[in-house]
Enzyme design. Structure first.
Site, PDB file in Angstrom:
ATOM      1  N   THR A  53       0.823  -1.214   0.000  1.00  0.00           N
ATOM      2  CA  THR A  53       0.000   0.000   0.000  1.00  0.00           C
ATOM      3  C   THR A  53       0.859   1.267   0.000  1.00  0.00           C
ATOM      4  O   THR A  53       1.995   1.252   0.500  1.00  0.00           O
ATOM      5  CB  THR A  53      -0.908   0.003   1.248  1.00  0.00           C
ATOM      6  N   ASP A  54       0.301   2.355  -0.511  1.00  0.00           N
ATOM      7  CA  ASP A  54       1.010   3.648  -0.462  1.00  0.00           C
ATOM      8  C   ASP A  54       1.160   4.140   0.979  1.00  0.00           C
ATOM      9  O   ASP A  54       1.955   5.040   1.257  1.00  0.00           O
ATOM     10  CB  ASP A  54       0.301   4.707  -1.325  1.00  0.00           C
ATOM     11  N   GLU A  55       0.391   3.540   1.900  1.00  0.00           N
ATOM     12  CA  GLU A  55       0.448   4.005   3.293  1.00  0.00           C
ATOM     13  C   GLU A  55       1.791   3.706   3.950  1.00  0.00           C
ATOM     14  O   GLU A  55       2.107   4.266   4.997  1.00  0.00           O
ATOM     15  CB  GLU A  55      -0.709   3.407   4.109  1.00  0.00           C
TER      16      GLU A  55
ATOM     17  N   TYR B  38      -1.431  -0.852  11.110  1.00  0.00           N
ATOM     18  CA  TYR B  38      -1.698  -1.464   9.802  1.00  0.00           C
ATOM     19  C   TYR B  38      -0.537  -1.209   8.846  1.00  0.00           C
ATOM     20  O   TYR B  38       0.070  -2.136   8.301  1.00  0.00           O
ATOM     21  CB  TYR B  38      -3.010  -0.903   9.214  1.00  0.00           C
TER      22      TYR B  38
ATOM     23  N   LYS C 258       2.462  -3.690   7.109  1.00  0.00           N
ATOM     24  CA  LYS C 258       2.630  -3.803   5.643  1.00  0.00           C
ATOM     25  C   LYS C 258       4.074  -3.431   5.266  1.00  0.00           C
ATOM     26  O   LYS C 258       4.684  -4.073   4.404  1.00  0.00           O
ATOM     27  CB  LYS C 258       1.632  -2.897   4.902  1.00  0.00           C
TER      28      LYS C 258
HETATM   29  N1  NAD Z   1      -8.470  -1.357  -0.097  1.00  0.00           N
HETATM   30  C1  NAD Z   1      -7.504  -0.500  -0.439  1.00  0.00           C
HETATM   31  O1  NAD Z   1      -7.783   0.681  -0.708  1.00  0.00           O
HETATM   32  C2  NAD Z   1      -6.068  -0.953  -0.479  1.00  0.00           C
HETATM   33  C3  NAD Z   1      -5.114  -0.048  -0.983  1.00  0.00           C
HETATM   34  C4  NAD Z   1      -3.783  -0.478  -1.074  1.00  0.00           C
HETATM   35  C5  NAD Z   1      -3.445  -1.754  -0.682  1.00  0.00           C
HETATM   36  N2  NAD Z   1      -4.392  -2.606  -0.174  1.00  0.00           N
HETATM   37  C6  NAD Z   1      -3.972  -3.967   0.202  1.00  0.00           C
HETATM   38  O2  NAD Z   1      -4.672  -4.850  -0.650  1.00  0.00           O
HETATM   39  C7  NAD Z   1      -4.943  -6.077   0.017  1.00  0.00           C
HETATM   40  C8  NAD Z   1      -6.423  -6.382  -0.072  1.00  0.00           C
HETATM   41  O3  NAD Z   1      -7.161  -5.312   0.512  1.00  0.00           O
HETATM   42  P1  NAD Z   1      -8.748  -5.358   0.565  1.00  0.00           P
HETATM   43  O4  NAD Z   1      -9.219  -3.970   0.704  1.00  0.00           O
HETATM   44  O5  NAD Z   1      -9.264  -6.215  -0.502  1.00  0.00           O
HETATM   45  O6  NAD Z   1      -8.950  -6.104   1.974  1.00  0.00           O
HETATM   46  P2  NAD Z   1     -10.226  -6.858   2.553  1.00  0.00           P
HETATM   47  O7  NAD Z   1     -10.178  -6.603   4.017  1.00  0.00           O
HETATM   48  O8  NAD Z   1     -11.446  -6.506   1.797  1.00  0.00           O
HETATM   49  O9  NAD Z   1      -9.920  -8.400   2.259  1.00  0.00           O
HETATM   50  C9  NAD Z   1      -8.936  -9.118   2.923  1.00  0.00           C
HETATM   51  C10 NAD Z   1      -9.189 -10.599   2.668  1.00  0.00           C
HETATM   52  O10 NAD Z   1      -8.122 -11.328   3.274  1.00  0.00           O
HETATM   53  C11 NAD Z   1      -8.667 -12.403   4.030  1.00  0.00           C
HETATM   54  N3  NAD Z   1      -7.726 -12.655   5.125  1.00  0.00           N
HETATM   55  C12 NAD Z   1      -7.392 -11.825   6.148  1.00  0.00           C
HETATM   56  N4  NAD Z   1      -6.453 -12.404   6.915  1.00  0.00           N
HETATM   57  C13 NAD Z   1      -6.186 -13.621   6.362  1.00  0.00           C
HETATM   58  C14 NAD Z   1      -5.307 -14.657   6.693  1.00  0.00           C
HETATM   59  N5  NAD Z   1      -4.498 -14.594   7.761  1.00  0.00           N
HETATM   60  N6  NAD Z   1      -5.261 -15.766   5.897  1.00  0.00           N
HETATM   61  C15 NAD Z   1      -6.070 -15.856   4.808  1.00  0.00           C
HETATM   62  N7  NAD Z   1      -6.945 -14.897   4.456  1.00  0.00           N
HETATM   63  C16 NAD Z   1      -6.996 -13.789   5.230  1.00  0.00           C
HETATM   64  C17 NAD Z   1     -10.035 -11.912   4.492  1.00  0.00           C
HETATM   65  O11 NAD Z   1     -10.907 -13.007   4.794  1.00  0.00           O
HETATM   66  C18 NAD Z   1     -10.490 -11.119   3.273  1.00  0.00           C
HETATM   67  O12 NAD Z   1     -11.142 -11.946   2.342  1.00  0.00           O
HETATM   68  C19 NAD Z   1      -4.451  -5.897   1.459  1.00  0.00           C
HETATM   69  O13 NAD Z   1      -3.197  -6.524   1.572  1.00  0.00           O
HETATM   70  C20 NAD Z   1      -4.305  -4.401   1.614  1.00  0.00           C
HETATM   71  O14 NAD Z   1      -3.267  -4.096   2.518  1.00  0.00           O
HETATM   72  C21 NAD Z   1      -5.703  -2.230  -0.062  1.00  0.00           C
END
Ligand code: NAD
Length: 327
Positions: free
Chosen positions: A125-127, A150, A154
């Protein structure tokens, strides 16, 4: 390719699975997800009978379970979306974030190394860069300066992934994207929270003065970028993925109010989140030049479509809210 998508029942992961099945007809996709509160197989009902798609429930921090799924399906690549992803929750329970976001990545890397997986992509993530003081975009070589538990987990995972490239020469890459929006996002994140609150007649809580700036990337554009990194990303490469569409949180909320025809009085200013970053801004010239990617979804079109989707899919989000409140 035989691709293990970890966290494929979440927001970005499920969009990525749809993207893969649509655009790569010969790929096999194995969704490995612990099904936490954020994971929902309802995102994937339309592909559940596709012979190219398989679901296995499991935790990325469980090495035996990861080894089993990799061996059973002869996986050749892993894209890791699995994570605890909500900053507010990380402030309440950092340990859960350490377990999934750091220990889980360590476990995946062990399996990648032991079983000779050809490609590992870590979704970051950009964070991890922290707040941009003057709006100056961070490049991939910028100092990591995370503010929340968080983003710290990451950032730690990113460093661990890179160490496997440097130490063992493994083919790993990292993506660091801006804030995503689009279909199937859990209604605790800014856009779906505001829409679902508005539809329920609840107030729209804005942290502090609402001047915090985020760059908003449509999840479809992120899926295209991740796919490019999976197939052509450099070993050890880090790729920022930006939209260059900056909005203050209060502007986003205003767009939602306008789209839903809500009164201004529905806005409620609440105390700011501790250590809330003022502005995220990243430079994505690398992925544009190296992999030929660029964002395509116009923000005003994308957010209107997203708001309308939540309006039309109350049957999807209502049970999620009820499940979280009953925990
Ligand atoms: N949403 C955003 O804006 C954003 C931006 C940049 C990066 N990200 C990164 O993208 C990825 C996905 O984000 P998202 O928004 O889809 O998240 P989300 O919370 O919607 O989904 C996370 C998924 O991971 C599963 N999960 C969590 N812990 C687990 C584990 N220990 N083992 C197996 N499965 C597990 C959950 O059941 C869920 O289905 C993350 O790594 C997040 O850091 C998200």
């Amino acid at each position: 390719m035989k691709i293990l998508v970890t966290g494929g029942a979440g927001f970005i992961g499920s969009n990525f699975i749809h993207y893969l099945l649509k655009n790569h007809p010969t790929d096999q996709v194995i969704n490995f997800d612990a099904l936490t509160y954020a994971g929902n197989l309802a995102h994937l009902v339309d592909v559940q009978n596709d012979p190219r798609y398989h679901f296995v429930q499991g935790n990325i921090a469980d090495q035996q379970a990861v080894e089993r799924v990799v061996s059973d399906y002869q996986v050749d690549s892993i894209v890791n979306f699995a994570a605890e992803s909500h900053v507010d929750r990380s402030i309440l329970d950092p340990d859960a974030f350490v377990r999934s976001n750091f220990v889980g990545v360590s476990t995946l890397l062990n399996v990648v190394k032991q079983l000779g997986i050809k490609k590992f992509v870590q979704i970051s993530t950009d964070e991890v860069y922290g707040s941009s003081r003057d709006g100056e975009p961070f490049t991939e070589t910028a100092h990591l300066n995370p503010s929340s538990p968080y983003s710290a987990t990451k950032a730690g995972a990113d460093l661990l992934v890179l160490s496997y490239y440097k130490t063992y020469g493994m083919n790993v890459s990292i993506t660091r994207s801006a804030n995503n929006y689009g279909l199937f996002q859990f209604p605790e994140k800014l856009i779906p929270l505001m829409v679902t609150n508005g539809l329920q007649g609840k107030s729209l809580p804005i942290y502090g003065d609402g001047h915090n700036v985020r760059d908003w990337l449509h999840v479809r554009d992120n899926c295209r970028a991740i796919d490019a990194v999976l197939r052509q990303g450099r070993p050890g490469g880090i790729y920022n993925i930006a939209a260059h569409h900056y909005e203050e949180n209060r502007q986003i909320v205003q767009k939602i109010i306008n789209r839903l025809g809500l009164p201004q009085s529905i806005i409620q200013h609440v105390s700011d989140r501790p250590a809330n970053d003022q502005c995220y801004s990243i430079n994505d010239e690398l992925i544009r030049h190296e992999l030929g990617w660029q964002p395509m979804v116009d923000f005003d079109h994308g957010i209107a479509q997203t708001v309308d989707w939540y309006v039309a899919h109350e049957k999807w989000w209502r049970p999620l809210l009820a499940a979280v409140h009953n925990r």
